[in-house]
Design a protein around this motif. Structure first.
Motif, PDB file in Angstrom:
ATOM      1  N   ALA A  62       0.841  -1.201   0.000  1.00 33.32           N
ATOM      2  CA  ALA A  62       0.000   0.000   0.000  1.00 33.32           C
ATOM      3  C   ALA A  62       0.872   1.246   0.000  1.00 33.32           C
ATOM      4  CB  ALA A  62      -0.940  -0.012   1.196  1.00 33.32           C
ATOM      5  N   LEU A  63       1.959   1.221   0.764  1.00 35.39           N
ATOM      6  CA  LEU A  63       2.900   2.342   0.766  1.00 35.39           C
ATOM      7  C   LEU A  63       3.558   2.499  -0.603  1.00 35.39           C
ATOM      8  CD1 LEU A  63       4.631   1.834   4.221  1.00 35.39           C
ATOM      9  CD2 LEU A  63       3.252   3.806   3.526  1.00 35.39           C
ATOM     10  N   ALA A  66       0.899   3.801  -3.199  1.00 36.48           N
ATOM     11  CA  ALA A  66       0.124   4.995  -2.845  1.00 36.48           C
ATOM     12  C   ALA A  66       0.365   6.138  -3.819  1.00 36.48           C
ATOM     13  CB  ALA A  66       0.477   5.435  -1.425  1.00 36.48           C
ATOM     14  N   SER A  67      -0.725   6.764  -4.219  1.00 35.24           N
ATOM     15  CA  SER A  67      -0.670   7.981  -5.032  1.00 35.24           C
ATOM     16  C   SER A  67      -2.007   8.694  -4.857  1.00 35.24           C
ATOM     17  CB  SER A  67      -0.399   7.661  -6.505  1.00 35.24           C
ATOM     18  OG  SER A  67      -1.542   7.126  -7.118  1.00 35.24           O
ATOM     19  N   ARG A  70      -5.062   7.115  -6.635  1.00 36.41           N
ATOM     20  CA  ARG A  70      -5.255   5.670  -6.495  1.00 36.41           C
ATOM     21  C   ARG A  70      -5.709   5.320  -5.080  1.00 36.41           C
ATOM     22  NH1 ARG A  70      -0.176   2.730  -8.148  1.00 36.41           N
ATOM     23  NH2 ARG A  70      -1.122   2.798 -10.191  1.00 36.41           N
ATOM     24  N   ARG A  71      -6.624   4.352  -5.021  1.00 32.52           N
ATOM     25  CA  ARG A  71      -7.026   3.791  -3.730  1.00 32.52           C
ATOM     26  C   ARG A  71      -6.511   2.360  -3.678  1.00 32.52           C
ATOM     27  NH1 ARG A  71     -12.796   2.317  -1.022  1.00 32.52           N
ATOM     28  NH2 ARG A  71     -13.033   1.140  -2.936  1.00 32.52           N
ATOM     29  N   ALA A  89      -0.152   3.510   6.287  1.00 33.40           N
ATOM     30  CA  ALA A  89      -0.564   3.771   4.902  1.00 33.40           C
ATOM     31  C   ALA A  89      -2.028   4.202   4.883  1.00 33.40           C
ATOM     32  CB  ALA A  89      -0.351   2.516   4.054  1.00 33.40           C
ATOM     33  N   PRO A  90      -2.444   4.893   3.810  1.00 34.17           N
ATOM     34  CA  PRO A  90      -3.808   5.419   3.764  1.00 34.17           C
ATOM     35  C   PRO A  90      -4.930   4.378   3.789  1.00 34.17           C
ATOM     36  CG  PRO A  90      -2.589   6.022   1.769  1.00 34.17           C
ATOM     37  CD  PRO A  90      -1.667   5.258   2.639  1.00 34.17           C
TER      38      PRO A  90
END
Length: 170
Positions: A62-63, A66-67, A70-71, A89-90
């Motif tokens: 996920a890290l 990540a952008s 993007r999910r 991470a989100p």
């Protein structure tokens, strides 16, 4: 696997006792200046806006993926791993089994997994679920260790493929 061995209980104990263990090992592996997480991330198109990470562990993929556009949805059966991931991470991060993904059909552009096909058994059930949640044209990319060494004939065939594609494997 020997008869009577409780694989799920074993994994749960490892994840409870050592969350992030897989990431610790994987980050030590490097080639071309990149870790296996970067290698795997290269398989995901920049246009993929919905990405599923199965057996996400502590959230390393996920890290990596990540952008802002993007999910990355992380799925794992280990609450300890998911707690660690959600602090880094989100997300979102979901506690679920890779053999029964809590997502609608054709809902993600890409699925990634580090060791998922090894730890989620039977792997065929995982592959069926991945096929169900992928959108048409989607990509499933994973890393799984192997103890098989390439035979000379296999090596020759892979070199022929590289020559035909005019590109090195990525």
């Amino acid at each position: 696997m020997k008869r009577g061995f409780d694989w799920a209980a074993y994994l749960d104990r490892v994840h409870q006792d050592r969350p992030g263990l897989t990431e610790d090992v994987m980050r030590r592996l490097r080639a071309g200046g990149a870790t296996p997480y970067r290698w795997l991330a290269r398989a995901v198109s920049p246009r993929a806006t919905e990405v599923l990470d199965v057996a996400c562990g502590a959230g390393a993929m996920a890290l990596e993926l990540a952008s802002p556009q993007r999910r990355v949805i992380g799925v794992d059966v280990s609450v300890a791993q998911l707690e660690w991931a959600s602090g880094r991470a989100p997300g979102p991060f979901v506690c679920a089994d890779g053999r029964r993904l809590p997502l609608p059909d054709a809902s993600v552009d890409a699925v990634v997994s580090v060791f998922g096909p090894v730890v989620i058994q039977p792997a065929a059930a995982l592959f069926a679920e991945v096929a169900r949640v992928l959108r048409p044209g989607g990509v499933f990319a994973f890393i799984a260790p192997t103890i098989l060494v390439a035979r000379p004939g296999e090596l020759a065939r892979s070199l022929q493929l590289v020559a035909r594609l005019r590109s090195r494997p990525r």
